[in-house]
Structure formats: C-alpha cells, structure tokens
Design a protein around this motif. Sequence first.
Motif, PDB file in Angstrom:
ATOM      1  N   ASN A   1       0.891  -1.188  -0.107  1.00  0.00           N
ATOM      2  CA  ASN A   1      -0.191  -0.054   0.090  1.00  0.00           C
ATOM      3  C   ASN A   1       0.901   1.321   0.027  1.00  0.00           C
ATOM      4  O   ASN A   1       0.290   2.399   0.074  1.00  0.00           O
ATOM      5  N   ASP A   2       2.159   1.119  -0.128  1.00  0.00           N
ATOM      6  CA  ASP A   2       3.035   2.333  -0.498  1.00  0.00           C
ATOM      7  C   ASP A   2       3.357   2.404  -1.761  1.00  0.00           C
ATOM      8  O   ASP A   2       3.531   1.437  -2.701  1.00  0.00           O
ATOM      9  N   THR A   3       3.760   3.656  -2.224  1.00  0.00           N
ATOM     10  CA  THR A   3       4.341   3.982  -3.746  1.00  0.00           C
ATOM     11  C   THR A   3       5.625   3.614  -3.668  1.00  0.00           C
ATOM     12  O   THR A   3       6.454   4.277  -2.824  1.00  0.00           O
ATOM     13  N   HIS A   4       5.989   2.700  -4.528  1.00  0.00           N
ATOM     14  CA  HIS A   4       7.420   2.506  -4.623  1.00  0.00           C
ATOM     15  C   HIS A   4       8.089   2.811  -5.881  1.00  0.00           C
ATOM     16  O   HIS A   4       7.268   3.004  -7.078  1.00  0.00           O
ATOM     17  N   LYS A   5       9.315   3.269  -5.977  1.00  0.00           N
ATOM     18  CA  LYS A   5       9.967   3.884  -7.217  1.00  0.00           C
ATOM     19  C   LYS A   5      10.865   2.754  -7.823  1.00  0.00           C
ATOM     20  O   LYS A   5      11.835   2.313  -7.151  1.00  0.00           O
ATOM     21  N   LEU A   6      10.642   2.805  -9.144  1.00  0.00           N
ATOM     22  CA  LEU A   6      11.598   1.742  -9.883  1.00  0.00           C
ATOM     23  C   LEU A   6      12.636   2.154 -10.983  1.00  0.00           C
ATOM     24  O   LEU A   6      11.635   3.125 -11.940  1.00  0.00           O
ATOM     25  N   THR A   7      13.626   2.533 -11.055  1.00  0.00           N
ATOM     26  CA  THR A   7      14.541   3.007 -11.633  1.00  0.00           C
ATOM     27  C   THR A   7      15.215   2.154 -12.700  1.00  0.00           C
ATOM     28  O   THR A   7      15.792   1.021 -12.120  1.00  0.00           O
TER      29      THR A   7
END
Length: 421
Positions: free
Chosen positions: A257-263
């Motif tokens: 339920n948290d926003t994760h960043k994928l680079t």
Amino acid sequence: MYHKNGNALGAEVTKDNPAKPLEELKGVLTINNDPTSGSDWKQVGVRYKTDGTDTSQGVSYVADDLMINNKLVSKNKVSTGLFKTPSIDLNGNTLTPHDATENDFFGTIGKNTFSTGVNMGDVTKNSTSKIQFTLTAFDPTPTDGTTNLGRNYEISLDGKMARESTEKAVYVTSLPKLVLDKKWTDPTKEKPIALDKNQPIALTGSWSQSSATGKIDSHALGTLHYAIDDGAEKTIAQNNVGPKLVSGIPTVGLSLNDTHKLTLYMTNAGYNEKSAVVTVYFKLKGGTLLLGKVKNEIGFEPVTVGKNTINKRDNTDWAPTVADTRGTGSRWDLYASSTGLTRTTDHKQLDGGLVYVDGQKSTDVTEIPQRIASKTTTSDDDITPIKWDDNQGILLKVNAGAYAGDYTGTIDWTLGNTPAP
C-alpha cells in the motif's frame, strides 16, 4: 582521430574511449619527412577513401574548415585559393590542378575509390605537414553486439618521390535504448500501477542497440540495471533473441500500500554505453482479511445458581484469530452478537446472558453486533489472536433467578474491513 574539446583537440578516439553516434570528431593527418628519407618529397598529394560500400556507417565528413599547416584550405567547402589539388594521380598520371576544398579531399568518385585529394606541395626533408579536418561519427561496423569498431578509412600519400598508404580505424559506440509499454510509462507517483503482493515485476517492453542511422543490431547483448526506492542497484542479463525484456524483478519484502519507485536503464556488451534512465511507480496490492481458528464449541466455567455472578471462560484459547495480509496500516473491527442462551430440556431462556466487559464497563451481547476488538496493523502479514484477561472480554452473566440446567446458544462473529483513519 580525436574528440573535440571546444574548438581544440580533446582525447584520442580509441576502443576504450570511442566516439558516440553523431559526435563531431577532429582529425589530424601528419606527414613526416624525416632525415632518413634522403631527399625532399615533391608534389605530394594526400587522398582519402572510406572503406566499404556504405558510406553512411563509421565516419563521414561534415562541412567545416579544412586546415593545412594552420593555413585555411577552405571555409565551409569554399576554397581560399591557397592550395591546389594534386597534379598527378595515384599512378603518376598528370592531372589538372584546381582549387582545393573539403569536397576534393573527402569526396569519392565511386565505390572504394580515392578522392581527388589535396596538394601538400613539397615536403622537405626533416619537416612535417599536417591536415586538420572534422568528421562525424555514425554507426559502428560491424554490429555484432560486442564490437565497437567503426568504419576504417584509408589515406594515401602520393608524389614524385613519396608513396605510402595507411589505414585508420575510428571506433564508434552504439547506444542502447530502453522502451517500456504504455502501461508502465503512464503511472505516476500519485497514481502508481497496482501489482500483486510478492509477485515478481514482469516488465513489458523492449530494448535495442540502436545507431545514428536507426539500424538495430539483432545480436546485441545487454544488461538491465534496476533499483527500487533508491536502494542498491541490481542487474538482470538480457538475451539477444528478439526484442522482449527478460525481467523478473522481485518484490518480496516490499511494504504494501505504499508507492515504490523503480528506476531502470540498459547497458550493452562491448560498448559500455548506458541508455536513458526510465522511472516507474508501482504499489503492491494488499492481501486478504480473514477470520480463523473459529471453534465450533466454546463454554464457560460451571455456574452456581441462586446469586448474581459473572462467570469466566472455560479456557484461554477461546476467541477466534484475525489474519490481515493487506499491508501495514490496514484497520479491522471484530463484532460479536448472540440471540441468547436457552435450556436444552425445555428451551427456557437463561435469566442473564453474554456480556462484553471492557475495563469497568459491561455491555450485553445481543442480536445487535457489539464491537469486541479492533486494530490498525503494524506489519504486512499481521496475525492477531483475540485474547482477554480472565475478567475481561466476553463473559457469562447469570442472575440469581436463573434455573439450573444446560444452556446453549450461538455467537456470531463479524469481521469488518474498516478504512484506516
């Protein structure tokens, strides 16, 4: 061949320091007539040709100023009149000299033929002449996924007392390109893509080893680099069969339920080049909210009739367990309701009934659901057994007027999915 450093010469173009597609390069051709030659070189002509049939690959001349011994031969391909083209050809045949321009040196008559050339005049013994020029890097050749060797070019020195040819390789790199499908590029930080909990991220898209002229190397080998939430960078090797990404980025251990960043970015084997960085936002969908370990039969300690009593449960493992795998910060409420207790022999209603004791407060458990437990989870896999102290929770109230006997009834448990505050 050198990289440009402003208008000056930069570092030399080598296999370890190759040119990038469409990069302008500075070329320097040095002609040395050292003392051991024994004589002056007369009417020296310098000619050029690009190796191969596709002149768009490797390097190609672009309009710029051509210099010989720091003297301007031509500016923007227009002659300054200081130099003439050679008066002989490669075989020593007489030619008609004319004003020298970039087109004379870099132009070709046909397939794999030398240019008309630039006349260096006489190069005396123990002297040096130089030609400076500008080339533009195009595609590496051959493109085999691991080689960054660009187009060769050949320079021929020809005169009455000098003849020599030399071949030079210009190394040109190839840039990888990473393109993700629209479903991955559309999500934003505010509206991330929803993915299943603990399932690997299966990226859809393609990567390619592209060039200045848009050609794709079908044999290209690459590596996908990724990092989640600015964490440690990890890699996944890419195959060289087709354009699809080989991806399986693990998500185990990431919060729900948290926003994760994928680079993400690509590197290609043999070229050591890096694609543009792509950023993707995602959120792991929570699991389930379940009521478990619900016993078919539960009871209370024996009751002595004739007086008002509050009776304890007959064991500690009495109430159900709530399993919440929806993610940290999820909230739930557990309710209990009952239609009352009746004697098995004549169905007479018990004088008393179930009560819920919370601190000093006691509330009858009736047909109207009574909240008996609630929680906001602090982990993604939260298991909560419902337990109370002996004198708290659901207990049995028996009034003094109750008749002796065996009484039975039903407790209905209701688990509510409550929005987090």
